[in-house]
Write a protein that holds these residues in place. Structure first.
Motif: not given
Length: 213
Positions: A77-83, A88-104
């Motif tokens: 997932l390669e989640l990287r926290e952005v201080p 809202q952006e944390t949720v957006r970034r996390t779920l987009r990581s899930y989406r990208d993993l599902a694509v791959r």
């Protein structure tokens, strides 16, 4: 003569040792090629050209193997926290990581998406995401509730998307009728994510703050 000597060297040359990492990567490759039903210890051993019992050096059983795959998928997932980013952006970034993993890795993704919350790698991952949401401004209860809701959204949408994608491959025998063809595309996932974030903000965060005041 030379060919006989070469064949003899091949027979006597020691085979490379299979590591736990090799096992996990081979399992993911097998699932992506042949589907989840193909993931058995016997099939995996055949993929690695090893005796089935040799795999138990690295994993206790198939369930332990699945946990290892899930842990590897979480790493990917390669989640990287952005201080300083808003929740809202944390949720957006996390779920987009899930989406990208599902694509791959659409087939393997299902192992992560449907893994129980008390599975060791999943629990550790979720605790970390909750903590990142708290650092982004939510209280503990809000963070848990919001993560539960968005995780359910991503799981339901992306698992069905991945299965639909597999069914629409040439030879798979399934195609979506045109009347519903856009309901499960990734643009719709992104639009739903934005609507979900806005709704959670309005009802669970700002709404709760207003009612509390």
């Amino acid at each position: 003569m030379a060919s006989r000597q070469e064949a003899s060297r091949k027979k006597t040359a020691p085979r490379r040792t299979v590591s736990r990492d090799d096992l996990i990567e081979a399992a993911i490759a097998l699932v992506e090629r042949d589907g989840l039903d193909a993931l058995t210890m016997r099939r995996l051993a055949a993929e690695l050209d090893r005796a089935p019992m040799s795999l138990y050096t690295h994993v206790r059983n198939r369930d332990d193997l699945v946990d290892a795959i899930v842990a590897r998928l979480i790493e990917r997932l390669e989640l990287r926290e952005v201080p300083g980013e808003p929740w809202q952006e944390t949720v957006r970034r996390t779920l987009r990581s899930y989406r990208d993993l599902a694509v791959r890795l659409p087939h393997s993704f299902e192992l992560l998406a449907l893994a129980p919350y008390d599975a060791s790698p999943v629990a550790t991952h979720l605790v970390a995401v909750v903590a990142s949401l708290e650092r982004a401004g939510l209280d503990a209860a809000e963070a848990r509730q919001i993560l539960g809701i968005v995780d359910a959204y991503a799981t339901g949408f992306l698992v069905v998307w991945a299965r639909s994608r597999a069914a629409e491959r040439p030879g798979a025998g399934g195609t979506a009728p045109p009347e519903v063809s856009g309901m499960r595309d990734l643009d719709t996932f992104d639009q739903g994510l934005e609507a979900l974030i806005a709704g959670l903000d309005a009802t669970l965060v700002r709404g709760a703050a207003t009612s509390g005041a």
